[in-house]
Structure formats: structure tokens, C-alpha cells
Design an enzyme around this catalytic site. Structure first.
Site, mmCIF file in Angstrom:
data_model
loop_
_atom_site.group_PDB
_atom_site.id
_atom_site.type_symbol
_atom_site.label_atom_id
_atom_site.label_comp_id
_atom_site.label_asym_id
_atom_site.label_seq_id
_atom_site.Cartn_x
_atom_site.Cartn_y
_atom_site.Cartn_z
ATOM 1 N N SER A 156 -7.466 5.370 3.720
ATOM 2 C CA SER A 156 -7.332 4.541 2.515
ATOM 3 C C SER A 156 -7.737 3.102 2.831
ATOM 4 O O SER A 156 -8.440 2.451 2.049
ATOM 5 C CB SER A 156 -5.886 4.538 2.022
ATOM 6 O OG SER A 156 -5.641 5.653 1.194
ATOM 7 N N LYS A 215 0.845 -1.199 0.000
ATOM 8 C CA LYS A 215 0.000 0.000 0.000
ATOM 9 C C LYS A 215 0.869 1.233 0.000
ATOM 10 O O LYS A 215 1.825 1.319 0.762
ATOM 11 C CB LYS A 215 -0.871 0.001 1.277
ATOM 12 C CG LYS A 215 -1.881 1.131 1.305
ATOM 13 C CD LYS A 215 -3.129 0.768 0.535
ATOM 14 C CE LYS A 215 -4.074 1.947 0.351
ATOM 15 N NZ LYS A 215 -3.695 2.839 -0.774
ATOM 16 N N LYS A 256 5.376 2.308 -2.790
ATOM 17 C CA LYS A 256 5.280 3.688 -3.274
ATOM 18 C C LYS A 256 5.517 3.688 -4.769
ATOM 19 O O LYS A 256 6.210 2.801 -5.279
ATOM 20 C CB LYS A 256 6.340 4.571 -2.603
ATOM 21 C CG LYS A 256 5.943 6.032 -2.559
ATOM 22 C CD LYS A 256 4.928 6.240 -1.453
ATOM 23 C CE LYS A 256 4.624 7.680 -1.168
ATOM 24 N NZ LYS A 256 3.975 7.771 0.150
ATOM 25 N N LYS A 309 4.749 2.412 8.713
ATOM 26 C CA LYS A 309 3.539 3.191 9.040
ATOM 27 C C LYS A 309 2.326 2.274 9.172
ATOM 28 O O LYS A 309 1.577 2.348 10.152
ATOM 29 C CB LYS A 309 3.305 4.216 7.912
ATOM 30 C CG LYS A 309 2.285 5.278 8.200
ATOM 31 C CD LYS A 309 2.021 6.168 6.962
ATOM 32 C CE LYS A 309 3.246 6.865 6.411
ATOM 33 N NZ LYS A 309 2.913 7.855 5.343
HETATM 34 N N1 GLU Z 1 0.646 8.964 0.192
HETATM 35 C C1 GLU Z 1 0.107 8.838 1.519
HETATM 36 C C2 GLU Z 1 1.203 8.497 2.504
HETATM 37 O O1 GLU Z 1 2.341 8.792 2.293
HETATM 38 C C3 GLU Z 1 -1.073 7.898 1.573
HETATM 39 C C4 GLU Z 1 -0.807 6.505 1.104
HETATM 40 C C5 GLU Z 1 -2.080 5.671 0.977
HETATM 41 O O2 GLU Z 1 -3.153 6.157 1.292
HETATM 42 O O3 GLU Z 1 -1.935 4.523 0.541
HETATM 43 O O4 GLU Z 1 0.952 7.981 3.564
#
Ligand code: GLU
Length: 426
Positions: free
Chosen positions: A359, A85, A121, A109
Site C-alpha cells: 500500500s 493508514k 482503521k 505495524k
Molecule cells: N488491512 C490491511 C492490514 O490490516 C492493509 C492496510 C493497508 O494497506 O493500509 O494491514
């Protein structure tokens, strides 16, 4: 451990200056957590190395008929706790090293806040501001097509990040769905609500920043706040902090930094939306970007890119509390200086986790073909953020380590434990 004493080459990836600094920082934080947890070298190497990295060339037809080729990336750092994710970044300076660092942070995270995902990512090295909407759509669709073998609702679920938004996600969802032959809303999160996006997702990262800032402050009323970065995360974080009773005294974007006794954040947001940025905002004083970082405030929220707080400026930071809306805004060197100064930092993998939490809630709603009210989403977001904040604060206090070290110890520890339980195949 000193900041030069960590394995920069463990991942075997090297990038440009900014990307390399982000990856070095991520590797340094991992090495510290590995040492704290007493993990062995083999496991360290595994956690330091992305599971899968894909580099793609994305040909783009410009409006004048020329064809350009830009580089795109999708990195899946770890899949031990569930599907990968993480967002997709459109930024001219993005490279494989930066995307790898950001993917690694996503792994910790998700583990830290207890949602069943690994970390990933994506990135495309383009400046979205220099493309027409049609060019942007073509880049997005072609990139989505190139990474299609890696992504999917059970495999890897992209979301917005710097330079991408709901529209980007709608194009990716459509491209993936057309290729699949049926609609697959759960392939991305952060979609428009009409296509299965969750209520509360657009402001989720900012809401999370406000929730942990309030938890760290105890009583937010009257506390002064400066926000660096007035984009998707920073502008709404400023708004929610103001709504919670804070006095927002300064905000900045790439075009300008402004300060006032008390900014009317709603007015600043409306003005910036109309004029494309903060430059020229009439009801505040213009200051330099450095002055904003150095302001004597209770809370500084870096909400732009990596590298906001470095060895070069950390000594001049006077904020008592830093809440990291961005990913990786503080270099390891700045971290050490700020810790010495007694500055508390709520680290990125905790402070900005609201985005990926909602999300996750969006993806759960998609898999059930059901949707929750904004209140239900917000209650779940608050529970997860406050729960993670308490765990991090407790470990930090019990073991005399920083909130960042505690957050990484918990995140890395959970992923290591998942590895141990699953064992190694074959
Ligand atoms: N880009 C956001 C982050 O760095 C959200 C990632 C997501 O929702 O998958 O946490």
C-alpha cells in the site's frame, strides 16, 4: 504481568464481546511494551488512546425501497510518524472497540516495518454477502462521504480489509474525487491497477506471509501447512507457500475445512472461486474447524478473524510455527499457553505487514504519478519484510522475549521516540 493486569479502560472505549477482546488484547500488548521500554504513564496513556475517532450513521436505501441505518467508524490511532493508514472492514460484528484495536495494531505495524505512516482503521457494521452490488456501492459511497473530512492522501489513506476489495476502493476513490472536483488516486490504496493501483498489491499480504514463514522455517521444502481462512489472505498464502515447496495439507473457510495428503492449492482456489467456498470440494476429506486448528503440522496460518486461538483451544494446537495472516487471531491467554508449549508465533504486525507495505509503495507511485514493475515492487516488499523479521528475531533472541513482544517493543518504541523528538504542542 498477568493477562488481567492491564488497563482495559485506558482508551475509554467499550465494545461488544469480540471487539472488546480485541481491544483488551491490544492494550495488554501495549502495556507489556511500555513496561519493557520503561515509558512513563503519561506517554502510555497517550499511546493507549486514539487520536481521533469518528462514528457515523450510514443510511442505506435497500432494493425494496426501505431505508436502513448502519454504523460506520474511522479511527486514527496515531499520527506521529506520518499520515494515518489502514484498511476498512465491512463485517456485521465490527464496532468502535474492534476498529480502535485494529487502528492501534496498524500504528505499531507501520513503525515496525519502517514505513512513514501512523495507524488507522475503518469499519462498517454490514454483512456484504447480504447486500446486492448496488446496495454495497451505496453504503460504500455514503460511508466515504461521511468520513471524507478525515481522509486524504496527506491525512489518512484507507485500503481493503475483511469484506472490502479493489471495487470498494474504486468507489471510495471516485466519491472522494467527485467531491474534490479532480481525481485523487492517492486517497486509497489497493485500487484496481487501471486507477493507479500497484502491481503486486492484491497478493501482497499473502506474499509477506510466505516471506516471513520461509525466513522462520529456514528451508520451507516439504514442511506441512494448515491455513485457517481461505479468503484474500489465506488462499494466496496457501498458494505461495505451496509454490515455495511446502506441503499444504489443510485449509478452511467459514463453510468447511478440508484436508488431504497434499492439496492442489491452485485447484482448490479455482473450485472455491467457482462454488463460492470450500464446502463440497471433492478431492479432499472434510474435517471440522477445530480439527484444522489442532492438526499436527509444521506451520499453522490463521488468516481469518480475531479470536481463532484462545485459552479454550491453545493447549490442543500442535503446530510448531504459527504465522499470523489475520490481525489479532491469538488472544493474550493463548499466547502465554503457546509460549509455554514452545510454539513460535510470527505475530500479525510483522507477518501480515506485506499488505500495508505494498500500500505504501502504491501511494509513493501515486504521489509521483509513476508506476513500477511487479519485480521492483516485490524486491522492495521482500527487503522490508526480511529486514523487519531480522530485527524482531534479533531482539527476541537477545532479550529472551517472544517475537510478538519484540515486534511490539520495536513498533511502540519508534512511535514513542517520534513523540519525544516532536515534543508536545503547545
Ligand atoms: N488491512 C490491511 C492490514 O490490516 C492493509 C492496510 C493497508 O494497506 O493500509 O494491514
Amino acid at each position: 504481568m498477568t493477562i488481567t493486569d492491564f488497563p482495559t479502560t485506558t482508551s475509554g472505549i467499550r465494545g461488544g464481546v469480540a471487539g472488546q477482546q480485541a481491544l483488551d488484547a491490544a492494550q495488554f500488548q501495549l502495556a507489556e511494551a511500555v513496561r519493557f521500554l520503561g515509558l512513563d504513564d503519561g506517554l502510555h496513556r497517550m499511546l493507549a488512546t486514539p487520536r481521533r475517532s469518528l462514528t457515523v450513521s450510514v443510511p442505506v436505501r435497500r432494493e425494496d425501497g426501505r431505508m436502513e441505518v448502519v454504523q460506520g467508524y474511522r479511527v486514527q490511532h496515531n499520527l506521529s510518524r506520518g499520515p494515518a493508514k489502514g484498511g476498512i472492514r465491512f463485517h456485521p460484528d465490527t464496532d468502535l472497540a474492534e476498529v480502535t484495536a485494529l487502528a492501534m495494531w496498524m500504528t505499531w505495524k507501520c513503525a515496525l516495518v519502517g514505513i512513514p505512516y501512523g495507524g488507522a482503521k475503518g469499519g462498517v457494521a454490514v454483512n456484504p454477502d447480504q447486500l446486492t452490488v448496488r446496495e454495497l456501492e451505496r453504503v460504500t459511497r455514503r460511508y466515504a462521504n461521511e468520513i471524507q473530512p478525515l481522509i486524504g492522501p496527506e491525512k489518512d489513506i484507507p485500503a481493503p480489509d475483511v469484506g472490502t476489495d479493489e471495487q470498494t476502493m474504486a468507489w471510495i476513490m471516485d466519491t472522494y474525487s467527485v467531491n474534490a472536483g479532480y481525481s485523487v488516486p492517492g486517497v486509497v490504496t489497493g485500487k484496481p491497477t487501471l486507477l493507479g493501483g500497484s502491481l503486486g498489491r492484491a497478493g501482497a499480504t499473502s506474499r509477506g506471509v510466505q516471506i516471513v514463514a520461509s525466513a522462520a522455517l529456514g528451508d520451507p521444502a516439504g514442511r506441512t501447512v494448515a491455513v485457517q481462512g481461505f479468503g484474500k489472505v489465506g488462499a494466496l498464502a496457501a498458494q505461495y507457500l505451496a509454490d515455495a515447496g511446502c506441503r499444504v495439507v489443510a485449509v478452511s473457510d467459514a463453510s468447511a475445512a478440508i484436508c488431504a495428503e497434499r492439496l492442489d492449492v491452485a485447484d482448490v482456489r479455482a473450485w472455491a472461486a467457482e462454488h463460492g467456498g470450500l464446502l463440497g470440494y471433492p478431492r479432499a476429506d472434510a474435517i471440522s474447524h477445530d480439527e484444522l486448528i489442532e492438526m499436527d503440522v509444521d506451520v499453522l496460518v490463521p488468516a481469518a478473524l480475531e479470536g481463532a486461538l484462545t485459552g479454550a483451544n491453545a493447549r490442543r494446537v500442535r503446530a510448531r510455527l504459527i504465522v499470523e495472516g489475520a490481525n489479532g487471531p491469538t488472544s493474550p491467554e493463548a499466547d502465554l499457553i503457546l509460549a509455554d508449549q514452545g510454539t513460535t508465533i510470527v505475530p500479525d504486525i510483522l507477518a501480515n505487514a506485506g499488505g500495508v507495505i505494498v500500500s505504501y509503495l502504491e501511494w509513493v507511485q501515486n504521489t509521483q504519478a509513476y508506476s513500477w514493475s511487479a519485480d521492483e515492487v516485490e524486491v522492495k516488499l521482500r527487503d522490508l519484510m526480511e529486514g523487519a523479521f531480522r530485527e524482531v528475531r534479533t531482539l527476541s533472541a537477545d532479550r529472551g522475549i517472544s517475537l510478538r513482544q519484540a515486534a511490539h517493543a520495536i513498533g511502540v518504541g519508534r512511535v514513542a521516540e517520534a513523540h519525544r523528538l516532536r515534543g508536545l504542542y503547545p
